[in-house]
Design an enzyme around this catalytic site. Structure first.
Site, short mmCIF file in Angstrom:
data_model
loop_
_atom_site.label_atom_id
_atom_site.label_comp_id
_atom_site.label_asym_id
_atom_site.label_seq_id
_atom_site.Cartn_x
_atom_site.Cartn_y
_atom_site.Cartn_z
N ARG A 140 53.44 -39.64 -39.86
CA ARG A 140 54.81 -39.81 -39.39
C ARG A 140 55.30 -41.23 -39.59
NH1 ARG A 140 54.52 -37.46 -34.65
NH2 ARG A 140 55.46 -35.50 -35.31
N ALA A 141 54.41 -42.22 -39.41
CA ALA A 141 54.82 -43.61 -39.56
C ALA A 141 55.31 -43.89 -40.97
CB ALA A 141 53.66 -44.54 -39.20
#
Length: 680
Positions: free
Chosen positions: A275-276
């Protein structure tokens, strides 16, 4: 309707304003979590952003704000025919901390659903916030089940309501903004990760800037309309810039070189999952669009990392969010591709130093850094010490025999300590309780609004009356008196009050490091189970409330780390102080049950009859059925068993430091069985 404070009039807080503006440009960034002390314009900036959002075209009469160009085919108010639409401002919807699940996701009219077979749905706040802003003040105080619903909707772009076979789905895409004061407790790491960006805010230490904050606040309070008029041109310019950036966003190119830097940065800082990487890519693209560029540059990747990674690299719940900027620069330089250009960056950074608005000449103070950054760092455990015997440091002004604080040993996973019986406190993960969520255990008549229908019990209540109600068809005739509320059993959070022996008897055998490690482990467990915690320490001649009960387990860990030791063992004073703390907390929150964890070797010294006095103090807890556990810190080949005797007086149980470990072979999970102890 009150006039909001203009966004462009907010002094300083550049990171906060930039993060909000980037989400306004690209809602796919994933929202922003604003962390900071009280009184730092968190709520003011968020509320001011709503006035900058472009107006929306919506289908006339649609309660779910469908876009007339692409209406939701599953909209409960649909299907929508092409035609009439209206333009209205984007909404900012506030979710109160005490909101119910029905208020958030909407509610079904159960009575009509059963009797008429229709989906009579009343939309909730998620529907109101569709295509707008959903603002959660003090998001860290929101109940876990509401946070889960909220973040699921934010991730899927839709809200689902399921009630006894009746299902409703509607679109729910919104800009999610949460604010919180870390002193009041942290969000769980997995929830932190669901926010796209995080910024830390703090009050400026620059006098000129503080003067300007006060001047603008007073001017707004005296005449909000006139103050807003002064900033109308800047607001209009910034609104236009948001619209222009939105139009440019689809054409911004994210090259392979920038993608390689993003991936390398996330790997270098060991963030979990992917997700980052995705958030950084979207943020860097939005930064380029905000700056009016068609390509993502290294400076965009760097700024994206500073906004998207600090809250994702925490390896421990007590770690403060942050990012090593030197390491970041080294990583970006190492993985700079041949297609990366590195022009001199704009000194104001992407978006300008004031969120893009022209500077004013009526007293804007300098945007200097916090002057505390220039102060040398000091170690709390040694600051203000003087030399004691043997060269050991000793806190200035301390009594004889007192030693400096020692560091806690490595924490470990502990066994579950829980309060016996069934409570009705705040939702959590420790002790059994009657809650709105959990497994169904029975039914009762609703007290107020029906929230969880027990279908079988409702049918059984209505069935005997069908003939006298004139039933002639297949439908069941249901009256309001027939409805039954499902009773559910889940888990609650407790007040875990630590009573820690910091006397010389604990420090002399160099066990305080292990003791602090055990307490830190229990604090980690309390953090995960959503408890409030407090810390009482006793040594010398008195007991001290080192930390009043709070939801900030981080604060307890800090106080524990700096806890000094030495002196006599006033066990009775520690127990009496803990008893007094619990008495006050019962008045503040009667529903929250307490668990007292006494960490001691059981010795009592100082004053007349210290052992007898400690026994009388302990029996106060037993008389009030306060759940307790004694962590026995006694060591050595010869043991007196004093901690076990104290546990009997308290009406609780005792565990050794070794037995406290979840992976030990000493036994299974221990509940604090206060009542069974007393019966024995």
């Amino acid at each position: 309707m009150s006039t909001p404070f203009p966004f462009t009039a907010v002094v300083g807080q550049d990171d906060l304003r930039l993060a909000l503006l980037l989400n306004a440009v690209s809602p796919k960034v994933g929202g922003v979590l604003v962390r900071g002390e009280k009184g730092t314009a968190k709520s003011t900036a968020v509320r001011a952003l709503a006035a900058l959002m472009p107006a929306l075209d919506v289908v006339v009469g649609c309660r779910f704000s469908c876009d007339p160009d692409s209406p939701d085919p599953a909209c409960p108010d649909g299907p929508h025919e092409p035609g009439a639409f209206e333009t209205r401002p984007a909404r900012m919807v506030e979710l109160p901390v005490g909101a119910s699940e029905d208020r958030l996701v909407g509610a079904l009219d159960i009575e009509r659903a059963l009797a008429e077979g229709v989906k009579a749905f009343e939309p909730g706040l998620l529907a109101d916030a569709h295509r707008g802003i959903l603002y959660v003040d003090e998001v860290n105080l929101l109940h876990d089940h509401l946070v889960d619903l909220l973040l699921d909707a934010a991730a899927m772009g839709a809200s689902y309501v399921e009630r006894e076979g009746v299902s409703v789905r509607h679109a729910a895409r919104f800009l999610l903004v949460g604010t919180m004061n870390p002193e009041e407790g942290e969000l769980r790491p997995q929830l932190l990760d669901r926010f796209g960006l995080t910024v830390e805010v703090a009050a400026s230490r620059e006098p000129d800037q503080r003067v300007e904050v006060v001047r603008r606040r007073l001017a707004h309070d005296d005449d909000p309309a006139a103050f807003a008029e002064r900033w109308a041109d800047e607001e209009s310019a910034l609104r236009g810039r948001i619209v222009a950036a939105r139009k440019l966003l689809p054409s911004v190119r994210l090259g392979d070189g920038a993608l390689r830097q993003i991936a390398a940065t996330c790997a270098a800082f060991e963030v979990d999952g992917m997700r980052a990487d995705i958030v950084m890519a979207r943020t860097a693209t939005a930064l380029a669009a905000w700056a009016g560029r068609g390509d993502v540059l290294a400076e965009d990747v760097r700024q994206a990392a500073l906004l998207a990674l600090p809250h994702r690299r925490r390896r421990n719940p007590f770690d403060a969010p942050g990012l090593d900027e030197d390491k970041l620069d080294e990583t970006l330089e190492e993985f700079a591709g041949p297609d990366d250009e590195d022009p001199d960056p704009d000194p104001d950074g992407p978006g300008g130093g004031d969120g893009g608005e022209p500077p004013r000449s009526d007293g804007d103070g300098p945007q200097g850094d916090d002057d505390t950054a220039a102060r040398p760092e000091t170690d709390d455990s040694t600051a203000g010490t003087e030399s004691g015997e043997g060269g050991e440091p000793r806190p200035a002004g301390s009594g004889a025999g007192e030693q400096s604080a020692v560091r806690a040993a490595e924490p470990f996973r502990t066994k579950v300590l829980s309060v016996p019986g069934i409570g009705e406190g705040a939702a959590g993960r420790r002790s059994r309780a009657r809650t709105e969520h959990g497994r169904t255990t029975g039914a009762r008549r609703p007290r107020g609004t029906l929230t969880k229908l027990h279908l079988a019990a409702t049918v059984m209540a209505a069935a005997p009356h069908q003939r006298q109600r004139g039933r002639s068809g297949r439908g069941l005739v249901v009256r309001r008196d027939d409805l039954r509320q499902a009773t559910r059993e889940g888990r609650e959070g407790n007040l875990v009050l630590f009573v820690v022996d910091a006397s010389g008897s604990m420090a002399a055998r160099q066990r305080m490091s292990a003791v602090k490690g055990a307490v830190l482990s229990l604090l980690l467990d309390a953090y995960q189970r959503r408890d409030k915690v407090g810390l009482v320490s006793f040594r010398g001649t008195a007991a001290d409330l080192a930390l009043p009960p709070t939801s900030s387990v981080d604060a307890a860990a800090v106080r524990l780390e700096s806890l000094p030791t030495g002196g006599r063992t006033p066990l009775a004073a520690g127990l009496l102080r803990a008893h007094d703390v619990l008495r006050v907390e019962r008045l503040r929150d009667p529903a929250r049950r307490a668990l007292v964890v006494v960490v001691t070797d059981g010795r009592a010294t100082g004053g007349p009859e210290p052992v007898a006095l400690a026994g009388r103090a302990a029996r106060l807890f037993a008389a009030e059925s306060i759940a307790s556990v004694v962590v026995d810190c006694e060591s050595g080949p010869v043991r007196l068993g004093l901690a076990g005797q104290l546990a009997n007086e308290l009406g609780g149980s005792a565990v050794t430091l070794d037995e406290l470990r979840a992976d030990s072979i000493a036994g299974l999970v221990r509940d604090v069985q206060g009542t069974s102890r007393r019966a024995a």
